[in-house]
Write a protein that holds these residues in place. Structure first.
Motif, PDB file in Angstrom:
ATOM      1  N   PRO A 118      -5.854  -1.489   5.577  1.00  0.00           N
ATOM      2  CA  PRO A 118      -5.207  -1.885   4.465  1.00  0.00           C
ATOM      3  C   PRO A 118      -4.737  -0.747   3.672  1.00  0.00           C
ATOM      4  N   VAL A 119      -3.490  -0.671   3.275  1.00  0.00           N
ATOM      5  CA  VAL A 119      -2.903   0.636   2.543  1.00  0.00           C
ATOM      6  C   VAL A 119      -3.801   0.836   1.159  1.00  0.00           C
ATOM      7  N   GLN A 120      -3.969  -0.349   0.534  1.00  0.00           N
ATOM      8  CA  GLN A 120      -5.125  -0.245  -0.666  1.00  0.00           C
ATOM      9  C   GLN A 120      -6.466   0.367  -0.321  1.00  0.00           C
ATOM     10  N   GLU A 121      -7.021   0.285   0.767  1.00  0.00           N
ATOM     11  CA  GLU A 121      -8.123   0.760   1.137  1.00  0.00           C
ATOM     12  C   GLU A 121      -8.262   2.242   1.178  1.00  0.00           C
ATOM     13  N   CYS A 122      -6.914   2.711   1.981  1.00  0.00           N
ATOM     14  CA  CYS A 122      -6.581   4.151   2.237  1.00  0.00           C
ATOM     15  C   CYS A 122      -6.411   4.807   0.860  1.00  0.00           C
ATOM     16  N   LEU A 123      -5.392   4.170  -0.099  1.00  0.00           N
ATOM     17  CA  LEU A 123      -5.174   4.686  -1.455  1.00  0.00           C
ATOM     18  C   LEU A 123      -6.423   4.899  -2.151  1.00  0.00           C
ATOM     19  N   ILE A 124      -7.153   3.944  -1.960  1.00  0.00           N
ATOM     20  CA  ILE A 124      -8.479   4.021  -3.078  1.00  0.00           C
ATOM     21  C   ILE A 124      -9.185   5.681  -2.614  1.00  0.00           C
ATOM     22  N   CYS A 125      -9.222   5.542  -1.068  1.00  0.00           N
ATOM     23  CA  CYS A 125     -10.126   6.791  -0.623  1.00  0.00           C
ATOM     24  C   CYS A 125      -9.684   8.079  -0.989  1.00  0.00           C
ATOM     25  N   LEU A 126      -8.175   8.181  -0.658  1.00  0.00           N
ATOM     26  CA  LEU A 126      -7.282   9.383  -0.977  1.00  0.00           C
ATOM     27  C   LEU A 126      -7.512   9.773  -2.594  1.00  0.00           C
ATOM     28  N   ARG A 127      -7.703   8.758  -3.352  1.00  0.00           N
ATOM     29  CA  ARG A 127      -7.576   9.049  -4.811  1.00  0.00           C
ATOM     30  C   ARG A 127      -9.093   9.406  -5.212  1.00  0.00           C
ATOM     31  N   ILE A 128     -10.124   8.941  -4.543  1.00  0.00           N
ATOM     32  CA  ILE A 128     -11.538   9.403  -4.835  1.00  0.00           C
ATOM     33  C   ILE A 128     -11.443  10.729  -4.370  1.00  0.00           C
ATOM     34  N   ALA A 129     -10.872  11.103  -3.200  1.00  0.00           N
ATOM     35  CA  ALA A 129     -10.922  12.544  -2.778  1.00  0.00           C
ATOM     36  C   ALA A 129     -10.217  13.505  -3.607  1.00  0.00           C
ATOM     37  N   SER A 130      -9.178  13.126  -4.298  1.00  0.00           N
ATOM     38  CA  SER A 130      -8.277  13.801  -5.312  1.00  0.00           C
ATOM     39  C   SER A 130      -9.148  14.093  -6.366  1.00  0.00           C
ATOM     40  N   LEU A 131     -10.163  13.180  -6.858  1.00  0.00           N
ATOM     41  CA  LEU A 131     -10.893  13.594  -8.000  1.00  0.00           C
ATOM     42  C   LEU A 131     -12.105  14.425  -7.741  1.00  0.00           C
ATOM     43  N   LEU A 132     -12.504  14.415  -6.050  1.00  0.00           N
ATOM     44  CA  LEU A 132     -13.766  15.377  -5.996  1.00  0.00           C
ATOM     45  C   LEU A 132     -13.038  16.836  -5.960  1.00  0.00           C
TER      46      LEU A 132
END
Length: 446
Positions: A118-132
């Protein structure tokens, strides 16, 4: 001597803990999640790694600056430098975090286009990565300052513990049926906790001062003046470090990329072990260059280079002897056969880069950040042209051969370094003030 050996061991441990942990955990995650979600995990990890490197690119200047101030006993200026470094990294970290957060929606659509993720799952992962990325930028201030004090053990113990706990949690989470989002959430929790512990150690090391971010004019100018070259060099390293694989994929396709990428992966520790094991030279020389004679500095650099040569030649010889067999075990006979002809020049290129480690650290310790960056980026730009030419005329073997030239360029740092160490022939050149120390560390601009 014992202190240097301990720092070297912890430097190698810091370098090797994550890749060796990944060797154990990656098959579990890949088997449980499947290739698509495993790929999202790897992409998110790469975002954190690359973003963290870019956001903390000024920290080499912090190591050099704090080591100098520590050497001359300027405690107040040292605290001001750390607080200024924290302010600089916050600005960089926030900028990269916002940019990555915005770009995540575009990237997620393209990453998932060929999979059922799902696109939403990938989006959440990338945004967690951006915060890190921001968390890594903040953490690097504490780690670099502890290294400036030549205190590697405490910082590395926390870093290694965070990495191993993160990987262990990843394995346990996927075994329990959780997704890659849970893995990245756990990563965030451990990384934030580790950053808190790093700053707690730093606070005690500096005598419990205020560590709120600030921009002290003198220290900020000093960090920016030298750090900009270290930052550009780090950015260039990320860009140029991936171009050869991109070129190969474009010219010969993804199939040809597999043996080449595997050889790069096997050869990387030849350079990485030298860079991590000898990193203690950077703060060591920085803190003493203003208070010892150039003859002492020269002897220190020569001894370090002898150790550098022994470490690199030993690891390269072992890899050339056992590498083909390891590749066969790791990837099978077909890949090993393709890799047989390109492994030796790739290993030699990595070894030559490893031999440049002493020169790079000594140059930066003496404040010659600009010269080191110009040699590195200029050489890489020239070799990019050579890579393209050899790839077009000799294929994958030409690209592998070009890495020998790429590694040879790293040795050019010894030309200005030799000039710098030999330019003053007096037995002792001592600095009696902070201004004199800064001038000495700047050196002549060649």
């Amino acid at each position: 001597m014992k202190k240097h050996l301990v720092n070297a061991v912890y430097g190698v441990l810091d370098y090797g803990s994550y890749p060796f942990g990944m060797l154990l955990v990656a098959p579990i995650v890949l088997h449980k999640l499947g290739a698509a979600e495993y790929g999202i995990w790897m992409i998110s990890t790469a975002v954190v790694s690359a973003g963290g490197i870019i956001a903390s690119g000024f920290c080499d200047a912090n190591i050099q600056r704090v080591a100098i101030l520590r050497g001359i006993g300027a405690t107040d200026s040292m605290v001001n430098s750390v607080r200024s470094m924290l302010g600089i990294n916050l600005v960089l970290g926030i900028t990269l975090t916002v940019a990555s957060w915005i770009a995540a929606s575009y990237a997620a659509r393209h990453i998932t286009v060929a999979s059922f993720t799902p696109v939403q799952e990938c989006l959440i992962c990338l945004r967690i990565a951006s915060l890190l990325i921001l968390v890594r930028a903040i953490e690097s201030v504490s780690v670099s300052t502890q290294r400036a004090f030549e205190q590697y053990r405490d910082a590395v113990q926390v870093s290694v513990a965070v990495r191993l706990l993160t990987l262990t949690a990843a394995a346990l989470l996927v075994q329990s049926g959780h997704s890659v989002i849970s893995i990245l959430t756990g990563t965030a929790a451990f990384l934030i906790s580790g950053t808190y512990l790093q700053f707690r150690q730093l606070w005690r090391l500096l005598g419990r001062p205020s560590l709120l971010p600030a921009f002290h004019p003198g220290e900020t100018r000093s960090l920016l003046r030298l750090g900009i070259f270290a930052w550009v060099q780090a950015l260039g390293g990320i860009i140029f470090g991936q171009l050869d694989r991109l070129l190969l994929g474009v010219y010969l396709g993804a199939v040809a990329l597999a043996p080449y990428a595997l050889c790069i992966q096997f050869a990387q520790p030849v350079f990485g072990l030298a860079a991590s094991g000898l990193h203690f030279l950077f703060p060591y020389i920085s803190g003493r260059a203003a208070t010892v004679s150039r003859e002492v500095l020269k002897r220190t650099v020569l001894k370090a280079f002898a150790c550098n040569l022994l470490l690199v030649s030993g690891s390269a010889a072992m890899l050339l002897s056992f590498g083909p067999r390891l590749i066969r075990i790791w990837a099978g006979g077909a890949v090993a056969q393709s890799a047989a002809a390109i492994l030796p020049p790739i290993v030699i290129g990595s070894a030559l880069m490893g031999l440049g480690v002493t020169g790079i650290y000594a140059m930066q310790a003496l404040g010659l950040f600009r010269m080191a960056a110009c040699i590195s980026l200029g050489g890489r730009a020239v070799m990019l042209v050579v890579m393209i030419y050899l790839l077009r005329h000799m294929g994958i073997e030409g690209l592998a051969i070009s890495r020998v030239g790429y590694g040879s360029i790293a040795l050019l740092v010894y030309l200005p370094l030799g000039y710098q160490l030999g330019i003053v022939r007096k037995k002792t050149v001592r600095a009696s003030s902070l201004a004199t120390a800064c001038e000495l560390h700047e050196g002549p601009r060649l």
